[in-house]
Design an enzyme around this catalytic site. Structure first.
Site, PDB file in Angstrom:
ATOM      1  CG  ASP A 185      11.463  72.614 -21.095  1.00  9.72           C
ATOM      2  OD1 ASP A 185      11.377  71.736 -22.084  1.00  9.72           O
ATOM      3  OD2 ASP A 185      10.569  72.513 -20.278  1.00  9.72           O
ATOM      4  CE  LYS A 193      10.374  68.443 -20.355  1.00 10.17           C
ATOM      5  NZ  LYS A 193      11.565  69.254 -20.373  1.00 10.17           N
ATOM      6  CG  HIS A 250      10.622  63.453 -20.296  1.00  9.24           C
ATOM      7  ND1 HIS A 250      11.946  63.721 -20.238  1.00  9.24           N
ATOM      8  CD2 HIS A 250      10.047  63.940 -21.302  1.00  9.24           C
ATOM      9  CE1 HIS A 250      12.117  64.404 -21.437  1.00  9.24           C
ATOM     10  NE2 HIS A 250      10.983  64.271 -22.215  1.00  9.24           N
ATOM     11  CE1 TYR A 306      14.423  66.577 -23.998  1.00 11.48           C
ATOM     12  CE2 TYR A 306      14.655  68.473 -22.893  1.00 11.48           C
ATOM     13  CZ  TYR A 306      13.937  67.640 -23.503  1.00 11.48           C
ATOM     14  OH  TYR A 306      12.495  67.823 -23.443  1.00 11.48           O
TER      15      TYR A 306
END
Length: 298
Positions: free
Chosen positions: A19, A53, A86, A24
């Site tokens: 994931d 995402k 997201h 990030y």
């Protein structure tokens, strides 16, 4: 190197769902770990399920394809298996800012409708860049509006879910559409100071069940979601690849060992009893005002 090694280790011991998300800021390291695992012969690409995402600054139709192209480049992949919106909120795109703010501290919001973003994302599937599409952090009204305006049902809704937060209504709502719910932060990591709730892994009921079943507390919490038909993503907030609680190999291995036991109906009842409504949420970003509204109503 820490994330790269952890991804490779996770794949080596049996994990197949990774994931990710552009925000990030570690998709390059994740991609290196995936490449290492494939090069080592642990898996071939088709064995893996890779999720990423679309961040809030890339909702405008003109920015959707460049965003997925960057993700694919960073992950060293030709396609990903699942691409999510997201958050159901759009930011203006200002340089490299991921959370653009005005002088008064409020967020620079964009007026791109979610359905416009969603319809452009369908083209990514047609072009073979993405296999399936879904959403993340969507409430019931977000889901209803998206489907009503596009007639296209998301495959997945990824939400925070653990015994401290009561999302049963949202989960049933999604399941009514045939939407698979995925749970991030199922271990309830962190301490909710507002409600003075303890760390879930240290909760007495969790520890009692873990002791009786001779299991790790994390395994109990993962199994709780699993038996409700929910896909679990144990680590997301810091190392951001699914199904691993830590970059430590022993914990990566432990979190995989949740398929050879079951919680009793009584166990699930007692864990459900820990629910504190929506006030049990750990993730409450400032821009998600609807979460604050829900907490006030709860």
């Amino acid at each position: 190197m820490e994330v790269r090694a952890a991804v490779k280790t996770a794949i080596r011991v049996g994990y197949r769902h990774i994931d990710c998300a552009a925000v990030y800021k570690n998709e390059k390291e994740v991609g290196e770990g995936i490449a290492d695992a494939i090069r080592s012969g642990f898996v071939v690409r088709s064995d893996l399920w890779i999720t990423s995402k679309l961040w809030n600054t890339n909702h405008h139709p003109s920015r959707v394809k460049p965003a997925i192209k960057q993700t694919l480049h960073d992950l060293r992949l030709d396609y990903i298996d699942l691409y999510l919106i997201h958050w159901p909120i759009s930011f203006q795109s200002i340089g490299n800012e991921t959370h653009p703010r005005k002088m008064d501290g409020s967020f620079e919001l964009d007026d791109t409708p979610l359905e416009d973003t969603w319809m452009v994302m369908q083209n990514l599937v047609k072009e073979g860049l993405v296999r399936t599409l879904g959403v993340s952090n969507f409430r019931e009204d977000h889901v209803d509006t998206l489907i009503a305006k596009t007639k296209i049902i998301p495959c997945v809704n990824q939400i925070e879910n653990h015994p401290y937060v009561d999302e049963r209504k949202l989960i049933q709502h999604c399941m009514g559409y045939g939407i698979q719910v995925q749970a991030y932060s199922p271990l309830g990591m962190g301490r909710n100071l507002k409600n003075k709730q303890s760390i879930l892994l240290e909760n007495d009921r969790v520890l009692e069940i873990a002791h009786r079943l001779r299991r790790d507390p994390a395994q109990i919490l993962l199994r709780w979601n699993l038996q409700k038909g929910i896909v679990v993503l144990p680590k997301r907030f810091y190392f951001f690849f699914s199904l691993t609680n830590s970059v430590h190999p022993d914990r990566i291995q432990t979190n995989l060992q949740i398929y050879d036991f079951e919680l009793t109906t009584n166990d699930i009842f007692h864990l459900d009893g820990l629910m504190r409504g929506l006030n049990g949420r750990l993730l409450r970003p400032d821009y998600a005002k609807w979460l604050s509204d829900l907490n006030e109503k709860d």
